[in-house]
Each structure stands twice: as structure tokens, then as C-alpha cells.
Design a protein around this motif. Sequence first.
Motif, PDB file in Angstrom:
ATOM      1  N   HIS A   1      67.889  53.397  41.260  1.00  0.00           N
ATOM      2  CA  HIS A   1      66.357  52.709  41.112  1.00  0.00           C
ATOM      3  C   HIS A   1      65.854  52.579  39.902  1.00  0.00           C
ATOM      4  O   HIS A   1      65.248  51.324  39.551  1.00  0.00           O
ATOM      5  CB  HIS A   1      64.999  53.981  42.411  1.00  0.00           C
ATOM      6  CG  HIS A   1      65.294  53.170  44.285  1.00  0.00           C
ATOM      7  ND1 HIS A   1      66.516  53.656  44.211  1.00  0.00           N
ATOM      8  CD2 HIS A   1      64.716  52.896  44.062  1.00  0.00           C
ATOM      9  CE1 HIS A   1      65.934  53.821  45.808  1.00  0.00           C
ATOM     10  NE2 HIS A   1      65.287  52.940  45.801  1.00  0.00           N
ATOM     11  N   CYS A   2      66.389  53.622  39.404  1.00  0.00           N
ATOM     12  CA  CYS A   2      66.053  53.550  37.870  1.00  0.00           C
ATOM     13  C   CYS A   2      66.875  52.024  37.401  1.00  0.00           C
ATOM     14  O   CYS A   2      66.350  51.252  36.441  1.00  0.00           O
ATOM     15  CB  CYS A   2      66.185  54.331  36.899  1.00  0.00           C
ATOM     16  SG  CYS A   2      65.572  56.007  36.994  1.00  0.00           S
TER      17      CYS A   2
ATOM     18  N   CYS B   1      72.341  53.293  29.635  1.00  0.00           N
ATOM     19  CA  CYS B   1      72.176  55.123  30.486  1.00  0.00           C
ATOM     20  C   CYS B   1      71.998  54.890  32.272  1.00  0.00           C
ATOM     21  O   CYS B   1      73.016  55.773  32.784  1.00  0.00           O
ATOM     22  CB  CYS B   1      71.442  55.736  29.358  1.00  0.00           C
ATOM     23  SG  CYS B   1      71.657  55.151  27.938  1.00  0.00           S
ATOM     24  N   CYS B   2      71.144  54.530  32.998  1.00  0.00           N
ATOM     25  CA  CYS B   2      71.399  54.091  33.894  1.00  0.00           C
ATOM     26  C   CYS B   2      72.189  53.552  34.463  1.00  0.00           C
ATOM     27  O   CYS B   2      73.175  54.491  35.476  1.00  0.00           O
ATOM     28  CB  CYS B   2      69.811  53.990  34.142  1.00  0.00           C
ATOM     29  SG  CYS B   2      68.527  54.133  33.614  1.00  0.00           S
ATOM     30  N   ARG B   3      72.448  53.162  33.603  1.00  0.00           N
ATOM     31  CA  ARG B   3      74.018  52.474  35.202  1.00  0.00           C
ATOM     32  C   ARG B   3      74.962  53.325  34.299  1.00  0.00           C
ATOM     33  O   ARG B   3      76.014  53.501  35.515  1.00  0.00           O
ATOM     34  CB  ARG B   3      74.166  51.000  34.428  1.00  0.00           C
ATOM     35  CG  ARG B   3      73.507  49.683  34.439  1.00  0.00           C
ATOM     36  CD  ARG B   3      73.748  48.761  35.141  1.00  0.00           C
ATOM     37  NE  ARG B   3      72.763  47.814  35.442  1.00  0.00           N
ATOM     38  CZ  ARG B   3      72.726  46.204  35.343  1.00  0.00           C
ATOM     39  NH1 ARG B   3      73.548  45.409  34.756  1.00  0.00           N
ATOM     40  NH2 ARG B   3      71.638  45.559  36.074  1.00  0.00           N
TER      41      ARG B   3
ATOM     42  N   LEU C   1      58.565  51.124  31.109  1.00  0.00           N
ATOM     43  CA  LEU C   1      59.755  51.959  31.261  1.00  0.00           C
ATOM     44  C   LEU C   1      59.167  53.600  32.283  1.00  0.00           C
ATOM     45  O   LEU C   1      60.270  53.531  32.982  1.00  0.00           O
ATOM     46  CB  LEU C   1      60.959  52.020  30.059  1.00  0.00           C
ATOM     47  CG  LEU C   1      61.313  51.284  29.949  1.00  0.00           C
ATOM     48  CD1 LEU C   1      61.919  50.793  28.002  1.00  0.00           C
ATOM     49  CD2 LEU C   1      61.990  50.039  30.528  1.00  0.00           C
ATOM     50  N   LEU C   2      58.579  54.298  31.182  1.00  0.00           N
ATOM     51  CA  LEU C   2      57.757  54.799  32.137  1.00  0.00           C
ATOM     52  C   LEU C   2      57.520  55.076  33.190  1.00  0.00           C
ATOM     53  O   LEU C   2      58.071  56.034  34.211  1.00  0.00           O
ATOM     54  CB  LEU C   2      57.107  55.641  31.230  1.00  0.00           C
ATOM     55  CG  LEU C   2      55.955  57.005  31.586  1.00  0.00           C
ATOM     56  CD1 LEU C   2      57.641  58.455  31.658  1.00  0.00           C
ATOM     57  CD2 LEU C   2      55.236  57.425  31.111  1.00  0.00           C
ATOM     58  N   GLY C   3      57.368  54.054  33.420  1.00  0.00           N
ATOM     59  CA  GLY C   3      56.544  53.807  35.208  1.00  0.00           C
ATOM     60  C   GLY C   3      57.913  53.588  36.289  1.00  0.00           C
ATOM     61  O   GLY C   3      57.538  54.069  37.159  1.00  0.00           O
ATOM     62  N   SER C   4      59.192  53.233  35.628  1.00  0.00           N
ATOM     63  CA  SER C   4      59.451  52.623  36.355  1.00  0.00           C
ATOM     64  C   SER C   4      60.740  54.074  36.080  1.00  0.00           C
ATOM     65  O   SER C   4      60.703  54.250  37.667  1.00  0.00           O
ATOM     66  CB  SER C   4      61.336  51.475  35.513  1.00  0.00           C
ATOM     67  OG  SER C   4      60.444  50.193  35.499  1.00  0.00           O
ATOM     68  N   GLY C   5      60.864  55.070  35.748  1.00  0.00           N
ATOM     69  CA  GLY C   5      61.293  56.253  35.889  1.00  0.00           C
ATOM     70  C   GLY C   5      60.262  57.064  36.455  1.00  0.00           C
ATOM     71  O   GLY C   5      61.172  58.135  37.580  1.00  0.00           O
ATOM     72  N   ILE C   6      59.258  56.499  36.538  1.00  0.00           N
ATOM     73  CA  ILE C   6      58.199  57.806  37.679  1.00  0.00           C
ATOM     74  C   ILE C   6      58.499  57.112  39.587  1.00  0.00           C
ATOM     75  O   ILE C   6      59.174  58.166  39.780  1.00  0.00           O
ATOM     76  CB  ILE C   6      56.456  58.284  37.656  1.00  0.00           C
ATOM     77  CG1 ILE C   6      56.415  58.471  35.997  1.00  0.00           C
ATOM     78  CG2 ILE C   6      56.466  58.086  38.595  1.00  0.00           C
ATOM     79  CD1 ILE C   6      54.871  58.159  35.378  1.00  0.00           C
ATOM     80  N   LEU C   7      58.376  55.644  39.843  1.00  0.00           N
ATOM     81  CA  LEU C   7      59.000  55.229  40.778  1.00  0.00           C
ATOM     82  C   LEU C   7      59.679  56.179  40.862  1.00  0.00           C
ATOM     83  O   LEU C   7      60.293  56.096  42.206  1.00  0.00           O
ATOM     84  CB  LEU C   7      58.945  54.360  40.894  1.00  0.00           C
ATOM     85  CG  LEU C   7      57.160  52.999  41.006  1.00  0.00           C
ATOM     86  CD1 LEU C   7      57.410  52.200  40.541  1.00  0.00           C
ATOM     87  CD2 LEU C   7      56.447  53.448  41.477  1.00  0.00           C
TER      88      LEU C   7
END
Length: 301
Positions: free
Chosen positions: A97-98, A56-58, A137-143
Motif C-alpha cells: 500500500h505504500c 525503497c517501497c517497491r 508521503l507521511l500520510g501515505s505511510g500512516i494509511l
Amino acid sequence: KKYNVTSYGATTVAIITLETLAGIWINAFIICVLCIGWIKKKTLNSNEKILLLLGCCRFCSLCFSWAYSFLSFIFPNYLYVRPVLQLAVFFQAFFDHCNIWVSACLCVFYCIKIANFRNRFFIYLKVKIDRMVLWLLLGSGILALAIGIVAYDVADTPHCNNRNSTEQGNFGIANIKMDKHFFPSFFLAGFGYAASVMAVIFAAVFLLFSLWRHKCKMETNSMKDLSMDAHIRAMKSIFSFLVMYSINFVCLVLKMVYVTKKGSYMTFLIVVFQYTFPGLHSLILIFSNPKLEKALLKILP
């Protein structure tokens, strides 16, 4: 208004359009296969959750990046209008970045899930990794969101400065201000890339060491184990990602250098590779996943 589209701009847009379509198709395939399996089984394992989010991110990253490049080369006057530029930079930075951080999470997940070590902390991680995936995954999204907000702010400031300066005819001053304002965003982007590539390197080293130990053990006991195939499959995925990731990191550094030189051949090569990366790595992930590979072979003639 008439827009003078150069041959360089037209060629670049044509090539990245083909790359984008290929990348979108590959990642859409991953999303569709995993979603169909999710509907049938009503559940997803941790590996599939990461792959689904990565796809989805890509998919979104390719769409927004293509739209940004298309406007910047073909209709620049429509792009440099507030808040179009700021939103385009925000979404591009967020999904890029995601993509990077979720990819790193996938490599770390493979390492913890497949590698065999007797260390207590590693055993604890192996037991708890399925529960930790959602938090990672949540931490990656927040960053990624934080970097996107910074990119929005950085894009907003030079836009104002550029408008005020060009009204007075000070084009050189405007370019200097834009270059200075790019550095905080590039520093954060570089830090994010460097941190994630270090995670991938450590995952690759640990998995390689585990593979070597496992191979020695099997040779000593004259046994064959399916774990060997799992190690090798994961190693192919991680090392292919590491090679492309390293090249992508070099492209990021070069992009900082050539950010104001849009007509150079180096910029062209950087853009071409950056659009190749999401589709090519996703294709490698498909062939390293038996379920996705089987589904792909079914639809191919």
C-alpha cells in the motif's frame, strides 16, 4: 519433514523469482542513482524524494512478497507458525500500500507541477506542492501502516481458528472462518486501491486537458514551447501507470475470488502480473526521467 513440492509450486516460484530479481535490480538502480545525486548535491527536489521513497517501497515489497510466496509454496509449515504468518502479512500489506499510495502521489505531483490552469486553488497548490510533498508521503505511510495493522489482526484471528478447528478435524469449518475473516482486509485494500486509482484518473484527465489547451495555444501563436515535452513525458508516465494500475486492480478483485484456490491457473496469472508491475512501471519511470535514463544508458553496453 519431507515437503511435497508440486510442479505448479516449483514453476510459480521459479517465475516470480526471476521477476523479483529484475524488479529489485531496477528499483535498486533508482535508489542508487538518487542517493549518489543526494550525496553530491546534498539536496533532493520533490520529484526525486517521491521517486526515492517509491523505489525503497517497491524494493522492500518485492523482497517480502517473494519470501512470503517462497515459504507458502516450498515450506508452508514454516510459514503457518505464529508470528511468522502475521508478520509476513503485515509487511507485505504495508509495503504494497505504500507502493500504491506513493505512486498515486507521484501522478498527482506531476499533474499539479506541469498542468497550467488559472484557477486560484490550483495556483495555490502549484506554489505549495513542494512543501506538501513530505506531508503527502507521511500520510501515505500512516494509511499503509493502518492497513498493515488490520491485515496483521485479520491474519492472526483465522490462524487461531484454523488451529483449533483442525485439531478437531473440522477442516471445512476452518476454511469458512478464514474466508469470513478475509473480507474486512480485502474491503480496506479495495478501498485503498479504488481511492488511489481515482486520484490517478483525475490527475491524468487534468493533465490531458491542460495538454490540449496548451497545444491549441501554441498552434494559434505559431510558437514552440518546452512545456509541451514536459506534458507529453508526464502523460506517458501517468497513462502507463493508469493502464497497469487498472489491471492490478482487476487482479486484486480476482485474488479475492480465487484466494482459496491456490492451484488454479488464474491464481498463477494473477501472481505473475503482480510481480511484474513494480519492476515494469519503475522501468517506465526511468525512461521518463532524463537523469535516470542518462545514468542507465551509461552502464548499458
